[in-house]
Design a protein around this motif. Structure first.
Motif, mmCIF file in Angstrom:
data_model
loop_
_atom_site.group_PDB
_atom_site.id
_atom_site.type_symbol
_atom_site.label_atom_id
_atom_site.label_comp_id
_atom_site.label_asym_id
_atom_site.label_seq_id
_atom_site.Cartn_x
_atom_site.Cartn_y
_atom_site.Cartn_z
ATOM 1 N N ALA A 148 -3.561 -6.248 -5.679
ATOM 2 C CA ALA A 148 -2.239 -6.820 -5.426
ATOM 3 C C ALA A 148 -1.363 -5.867 -4.629
ATOM 4 O O ALA A 148 -0.596 -6.287 -3.761
ATOM 5 C CB ALA A 148 -1.551 -7.178 -6.746
ATOM 6 N N GLU A 149 -1.470 -4.572 -4.883
ATOM 7 C CA GLU A 149 -0.605 -3.591 -4.235
ATOM 8 C C GLU A 149 -0.829 -3.497 -2.724
ATOM 9 O O GLU A 149 0.007 -2.938 -2.014
ATOM 10 C CB GLU A 149 -0.792 -2.215 -4.864
ATOM 11 N N ALA A 150 -1.959 -4.047 -2.248
ATOM 12 C CA ALA A 150 -2.260 -4.008 -0.814
ATOM 13 C C ALA A 150 -1.951 -5.330 -0.122
ATOM 14 O O ALA A 150 -2.106 -5.448 1.095
ATOM 15 C CB ALA A 150 -3.721 -3.646 -0.589
ATOM 16 N N MET A 151 -1.491 -6.316 -0.883
ATOM 17 C CA MET A 151 -1.259 -7.645 -0.323
ATOM 18 C C MET A 151 0.178 -7.805 0.154
ATOM 19 O O MET A 151 1.126 -7.402 -0.518
ATOM 20 C CB MET A 151 -1.572 -8.715 -1.377
ATOM 21 N N SER A 185 9.652 -5.522 -5.359
ATOM 22 C CA SER A 185 9.614 -5.644 -3.898
ATOM 23 C C SER A 185 9.238 -7.069 -3.501
ATOM 24 O O SER A 185 9.899 -7.702 -2.665
ATOM 25 C CB SER A 185 8.579 -4.682 -3.296
ATOM 26 N N VAL A 186 8.156 -7.575 -4.110
ATOM 27 C CA VAL A 186 7.647 -8.905 -3.760
ATOM 28 C C VAL A 186 8.651 -9.980 -4.149
ATOM 29 O O VAL A 186 8.939 -10.894 -3.358
ATOM 30 C CB VAL A 186 6.292 -9.150 -4.452
ATOM 31 N N TRP A 187 9.179 -9.892 -5.356
ATOM 32 C CA TRP A 187 10.108 -10.896 -5.858
ATOM 33 C C TRP A 187 11.315 -11.053 -4.935
ATOM 34 O O TRP A 187 11.664 -12.158 -4.505
ATOM 35 C CB TRP A 187 10.532 -10.519 -7.277
ATOM 36 N N PHE A 243 1.245 -5.383 -13.449
ATOM 37 C CA PHE A 243 1.207 -4.613 -14.696
ATOM 38 C C PHE A 243 0.188 -3.483 -14.609
ATOM 39 O O PHE A 243 0.409 -2.398 -15.120
ATOM 40 C CB PHE A 243 0.862 -5.530 -15.875
ATOM 41 N N HIS A 244 -0.938 -3.774 -13.967
ATOM 42 C CA HIS A 244 -1.993 -2.763 -13.782
ATOM 43 C C HIS A 244 -2.306 -2.707 -12.292
ATOM 44 O O HIS A 244 -3.335 -3.232 -11.842
ATOM 45 C CB HIS A 244 -3.229 -3.115 -14.609
ATOM 46 N N ARG A 245 -1.446 -2.066 -11.550
ATOM 47 C CA ARG A 245 -1.464 -2.156 -10.091
ATOM 48 C C ARG A 245 -2.733 -1.581 -9.463
ATOM 49 O O ARG A 245 -3.099 -1.964 -8.355
ATOM 50 C CB ARG A 245 -0.223 -1.484 -9.503
ATOM 51 N N ARG A 246 -3.406 -0.672 -10.156
ATOM 52 C CA ARG A 246 -4.589 -0.052 -9.564
ATOM 53 C C ARG A 246 -5.870 -0.844 -9.829
ATOM 54 O O ARG A 246 -6.921 -0.551 -9.262
ATOM 55 C CB ARG A 246 -4.762 1.383 -10.088
ATOM 56 N N LYS A 247 -5.798 -1.822 -10.713
ATOM 57 C CA LYS A 247 -6.988 -2.613 -11.022
ATOM 58 C C LYS A 247 -7.277 -3.608 -9.909
ATOM 59 O O LYS A 247 -6.384 -4.000 -9.163
ATOM 60 C CB LYS A 247 -6.806 -3.357 -12.348
ATOM 61 N N SER A 286 0.811 -1.232 0.000
ATOM 62 C CA SER A 286 0.000 0.000 0.000
ATOM 63 C C SER A 286 0.837 1.272 0.000
ATOM 64 O O SER A 286 0.398 2.314 0.485
ATOM 65 C CB SER A 286 -0.977 0.006 1.189
ATOM 66 N N THR A 287 2.061 1.179 -0.527
ATOM 67 C CA THR A 287 2.890 2.365 -0.732
ATOM 68 C C THR A 287 3.208 2.475 -2.211
ATOM 69 O O THR A 287 3.131 1.489 -2.957
ATOM 70 C CB THR A 287 4.199 2.299 0.073
#
Length: 307
Positions: free
Chosen positions: A281-284, A185-187, A243-247, A177-178
């Motif tokens: 995904a960006e919040a997980m 980051s995840v990888w 790829f589409h982080r806001r979706k 969430s940043t």
């Protein structure tokens, strides 16, 4: 054996000018001129004589010499023809150093085969306790592909200690969430533990870059690394999720798995993991994404077996 060169701005300017050279921005050449920080990079790697140290960007060999004092073997890659020759002069009496001339990357996403071939050969010569480390003041323009793709190689580095743009260090260490949190980051957090060693001002480089830098250390977590059934699948699928982080997550997964999983299959995977229709995904957290990608892989495997 020669003493490590005094890589100061005056020394570098004089050395390069005498050879008719100047730093090339297209190669991301910014030389670290604070000698204490050069030592900090070498010391942070905690090298032993069982270690093979890979350096990308030899420069004139200042860090290389320090690595040679600590490691069993050093492989140093330099793309610039003239710097390769200068470094060869500086390192001529370092018998455990091998200089490799050329680009470390075969293409945007792949290391040159020669690099890892040399790493494996050096490790074989050092014996069964050999470890592999990347220790470098990385050229800014290749830092991301070098770090990311090296973790997919065989073997991956047990430790990475690199000087990179602070912006890249922020991305690697980012939390959910940043704005900096993403596939990179995840990888890297999924298989290693990153530590910020030091933030560096532009004034400790010559020429001075326009951005701050950072010394970052990543330690491979062997248990987490070996727990993956298919590491490349995880790497590639994680990239697709951002790829589409806001979706919304469902839309992203359906798109990424088009032709491989039906929408109903995706819905089942997300339901089993407890993700509702508003999930992104960006919040997980990293472990959540690890579980999600593995569940997708299992579902895809089951689908292909039933075809």
């Amino acid at each position: 054996m020669s003493e490590p060169s005094r890589q100061t701005a005056t020394y570098l300017s004089r050395r390069l000018t005498a050879a008719g050279l100047k730093p090339l921005s297209r190669f991301g050449q910014n030389f670290l001129i604070d000698l204490n920080l050069v030592d900090l990079i070498a010391n942070s790697a905690e090298l032993t004589k069982d270690d093979v140290a890979l350096e990308i960007g030899t420069g004139v060999g200042s860090l290389t010499q320090r690595l040679a004092d600590r490691a069993g073997a050093v492989l140093s890659v330099e793309i610039d023809n003239h710097l390769f020759e200068l470094a060869g002069e500086e390192l001529a009496d370092r018998t455990n150093v091998k200089l490799i001339h050329g680009d470390a990357l075969k293409n945007k996403n792949t290391l040159r085969d020669e690099i890892m071939l040399n790493v494996r050969q050096a490790m074989s010569q050092l014996g069964e306790n050999a470890r592999f480390m990347l220790v470098a003041n990385l050229p800014y323009n290749v830092a991301t592909p070098i770090i990311s793709n090296l973790m997919l190689e065989t073997p991956p580095p047990d430790r990475i200690v690199v000087t990179i743009q602070k912006e890249l260090a922020d991305r690697i260490m980012a939390v959910p969430s940043t704005k900096d949190y993403g596939a990179l980051s995840v990888w890297l957090q999924a298989i290693s533990d990153p530590t910020l060693v030091r933030v560096l001002s532009p004034k400790v480089f010559w020429p001075r870059p326009k951005v701050h830098s950072a010394i970052l250390r990543l330690d491979l977590d062997r248990d987490r690394y070996e727990s993956f059934e298919d590491l490349r699948y995880f790497h590639d699928t994680t990239r697709a999720l951002f790829f589409h982080r806001r979706k919304f997550l469902r839309s992203v997964v359906v798109s990424a798995m088009k032709g491989r999983l039906e929408k109903a299959d995706v819905d089942q995977v997300l339901a089993d993991l407890g993700h509702d229709e508003t999930a992104r995904a960006e919040a997980m957290a990293v472990p959540e994404i690890v579980r999600l990608v593995e569940a997708i892989r299992v579902a895809e495997d089951a689908k292909s077996e039933n075809v």
